[in-house]
Design an enzyme around this catalytic site. Structure first.
Site, short mmCIF file in Angstrom:
data_model
loop_
_atom_site.label_atom_id
_atom_site.label_comp_id
_atom_site.label_asym_id
_atom_site.label_seq_id
_atom_site.Cartn_x
_atom_site.Cartn_y
_atom_site.Cartn_z
N ARG A 283 0.83 -1.23 0.00
CA ARG A 283 0.00 0.00 0.00
C ARG A 283 0.85 1.26 0.00
O ARG A 283 0.50 2.28 0.61
CB ARG A 283 -0.96 0.04 1.20
CG ARG A 283 -1.86 -1.14 1.30
CD ARG A 283 -2.94 -1.17 0.22
NE ARG A 283 -3.72 -2.38 0.34
CZ ARG A 283 -3.41 -3.55 -0.25
NH1 ARG A 283 -2.36 -3.64 -1.04
NH2 ARG A 283 -4.17 -4.60 -0.09
N SER B 69 -10.03 0.42 4.58
CA SER B 69 -9.14 0.20 5.73
C SER B 69 -8.39 1.48 6.05
O SER B 69 -7.74 2.06 5.19
CB SER B 69 -8.14 -0.91 5.41
OG SER B 69 -8.82 -2.13 5.30
N GLU C 89 -3.23 4.08 6.41
CA GLU C 89 -3.19 3.82 4.97
C GLU C 89 -3.77 5.03 4.25
O GLU C 89 -3.32 5.40 3.18
CB GLU C 89 -4.01 2.56 4.66
CG GLU C 89 -4.07 2.23 3.18
CD GLU C 89 -4.87 0.98 2.87
OE1 GLU C 89 -4.78 -0.02 3.62
OE2 GLU C 89 -5.61 1.00 1.87
C1 FAD Z 1 -15.45 0.63 0.89
C2 FAD Z 1 -13.98 0.74 0.51
C3 FAD Z 1 -13.25 -0.42 0.26
C4 FAD Z 1 -11.89 -0.31 -0.07
N1 FAD Z 1 -11.20 -1.47 -0.33
C5 FAD Z 1 -9.89 -1.40 -0.67
C6 FAD Z 1 -9.16 -2.59 -0.96
O1 FAD Z 1 -9.66 -3.70 -0.93
N2 FAD Z 1 -7.86 -2.46 -1.29
C7 FAD Z 1 -7.24 -1.25 -1.35
O2 FAD Z 1 -6.04 -1.19 -1.67
N3 FAD Z 1 -7.92 -0.11 -1.10
C8 FAD Z 1 -9.22 -0.15 -0.76
N4 FAD Z 1 -9.92 1.00 -0.49
C9 FAD Z 1 -9.20 2.30 -0.51
C10 FAD Z 1 -9.19 3.01 -1.88
O3 FAD Z 1 -10.32 2.64 -2.64
C11 FAD Z 1 -7.92 2.70 -2.67
O4 FAD Z 1 -6.76 3.12 -1.98
C12 FAD Z 1 -7.95 3.38 -4.05
O5 FAD Z 1 -6.83 2.93 -4.80
C13 FAD Z 1 -7.90 4.90 -3.99
O6 FAD Z 1 -8.20 5.39 -5.28
P1 FAD Z 1 -8.85 6.82 -5.49
O7 FAD Z 1 -8.95 7.04 -6.94
O8 FAD Z 1 -10.12 6.94 -4.72
O9 FAD Z 1 -7.70 7.72 -4.85
P2 FAD Z 1 -7.89 9.01 -3.92
O10 FAD Z 1 -8.50 8.59 -2.62
O11 FAD Z 1 -8.56 10.07 -4.67
O12 FAD Z 1 -6.37 9.37 -3.66
C14 FAD Z 1 -5.56 8.54 -2.86
C15 FAD Z 1 -4.12 9.04 -2.93
O13 FAD Z 1 -3.61 8.86 -4.24
C16 FAD Z 1 -3.21 10.12 -4.80
N5 FAD Z 1 -3.58 10.08 -6.22
C17 FAD Z 1 -4.82 9.89 -6.73
N6 FAD Z 1 -4.78 9.89 -8.06
C18 FAD Z 1 -3.48 10.10 -8.40
C19 FAD Z 1 -2.79 10.22 -9.66
N7 FAD Z 1 -3.43 10.11 -10.83
N8 FAD Z 1 -1.45 10.43 -9.63
C20 FAD Z 1 -0.79 10.54 -8.47
N9 FAD Z 1 -1.39 10.44 -7.26
C21 FAD Z 1 -2.72 10.23 -7.23
C22 FAD Z 1 -3.95 11.16 -4.00
O14 FAD Z 1 -3.28 12.41 -4.02
C23 FAD Z 1 -3.97 10.52 -2.63
O15 FAD Z 1 -2.75 10.73 -1.96
C24 FAD Z 1 -11.27 0.95 -0.17
C25 FAD Z 1 -12.02 2.11 0.06
C26 FAD Z 1 -13.36 2.02 0.39
C27 FAD Z 1 -14.17 3.27 0.62
#
Ligand code: FAD
Length: 303
Positions: free
Chosen positions: A178, A226, A296
């Site tokens: 992560r 998480s 995380e």
């Molecule tokens: C119900 C639920 C279940 C989840 N289950 C999982 C799981 O099973 N496994 C898991 O790993 N995660 C899980 N997550 C967490 C999350 O979905 C992941 O970490 C996901 O990859 C985040 O993507 P996002 O587009 O929403 O990123 P954001 O939340 O918008 O951003 C997260 C981080 O990434 C950076 N970022 C975003 N886009 C870019 C880009 N294009 N370039 C550079 N940096 C960037 C942001 O600045 C920030 O620091 C879960 C979340 C929820 C709400």
């Protein structure tokens, strides 16, 4: 806004104004539905538009990239500077060889999973329950059920704050659980990913994985998934539960009864309640187990 770029003096060129929101409430763009306003929120039309916008911004302006905001706690004071959103844009997804796909940063992980199944490629099913974009998955090395984003990355397309695009091989990155060490002032706009041919693969596996999630996680409630990284050889959720914190509530935020590594916003939690609850969980677990839980979720913005 940084001190060197007072908001009142910033002029956004008319060609971008339709895609810019000033004082954008970040509670609208995050899955915790909490957080104060961003000075400026921009959703590019495409990569060329994004490059032009980045060139247009003052070079000292702080930038935050956001996907679906599913791993982000924005504090109540909001974000000084510009937020660049990949939500609903940069959605290109194609198969470029028998086992290789190319996707832009705004592609939702769930779509990537479903499309790979249609192409008979796997294992990409693990992406199905991750409610973020590919860009977020690249930034976080998102994963589930033994699958992990960077195991499949061949190379990534990035853009820097001058709008210059380039491609970097996966070997340019230090990747961990992560965690990905990104290059400063550079963001993901796409990637090529390698999978295996899985003839006969179908949606049933995705359905099964989603069902398993529903059984064990508070899906449908406002959360960020998480909150804490699993310490080596341990499960953060198990430690939190052992410490009797399931259901512990601060304001309108509580530790989920269903999965102790989830914190739920029941509707009116402020980011400060969520952050205070995160700290309380960390302190309690450290006192009782001598294990330090690391977050995380990314915590950003002004208190
Ligand atoms: C119900 C639920 C279940 C989840 N289950 C999982 C799981 O099973 N496994 C898991 O790993 N995660 C899980 N997550 C967490 C999350 O979905 C992941 O970490 C996901 O990859 C985040 O993507 P996002 O587009 O929403 O990123 P954001 O939340 O918008 O951003 C997260 C981080 O990434 C950076 N970022 C975003 N886009 C870019 C880009 N294009 N370039 C550079 N940096 C960037 C942001 O600045 C920030 O620091 C879960 C979340 C929820 C709400």
């Amino acid at each position: 806004m940084s001190d060197s770029v007072p908001m009142a003096t910033l002029r956004i060129a008319p060609e971008f104004s339709a895609r810019v929101v000033f004082d954008a409430p970040m509670s609208k763009y995050t899955s915790w539905h909490a957080g104060g306003p961003a000075d400026l929120f921009f959703t590019p039309r495409d990569v060329a538009d994004l490059a032009a916008f980045l060139r247009h911004l003052p070079p000292t302006m702080p930038l935050l990239w956001i996907g679906l905001g599913s791993n982000l706690l924005v504090r109540d004071g909001g974000i000084r500077g510009a937020v660049v959103s990949m939500n609903g844009t940069l959605g290109g997804l194609e198969r470029v060889s028998a086992t290789r796909i190319q996707a832009q940063a705004g592609v939702p992980c769930a779509k990537l999973a479903r499309q790979c199944v249609k192409w008979g490629l796997g294992p990409a099913e693990f992406f199905a329950g991750i409610p973020g974009t590919l860009g977020g998955a690249l930034a976080m090395n998102a994963g589930a059920w033994d699958g992990e984003t960077w195991r499949h990355v061949i190379d990534v397309d990035v853009i820097d704050r001058r709008g210059v695009r380039s491609t970097r091989p996966a070997t340019d990155y230090v990747v961990g659980y992560r965690h990905v060490e990104r290059h400063a002032d550079e963001w993901f706009i796409g990637a090529r990913l390698e999978f295996e041919r899985k003839p006969g693969i179908n949606d049933a596996l995705i359905k099964e994985l989603l069902e398993r999630r529903k059984q064990t996680q508070p899906i449908g409630e406002w959360s960020c998934g998480s909150v804490f990284i699993n310490p080596p050889g341990e499960h953060a959720g198990r430690l939190i539960e052992q410490c009797g914190l399931k259901g512990f509530r601060l304001g309108d935020a509580s530790v989920s009864q269903k999965h102790a590594n989830f914190i739920i916003n029941h509707g009116a939690a402020r980011a400060a309640d969520i952050e205070a609850l995160i700290l309380h969980v960390q302190r309690t677990v450290a006192l009782q187990t001598h294990i330090e839980l690391k977050t995380e979720v990314s915590i950003v913005g002004d208190a």
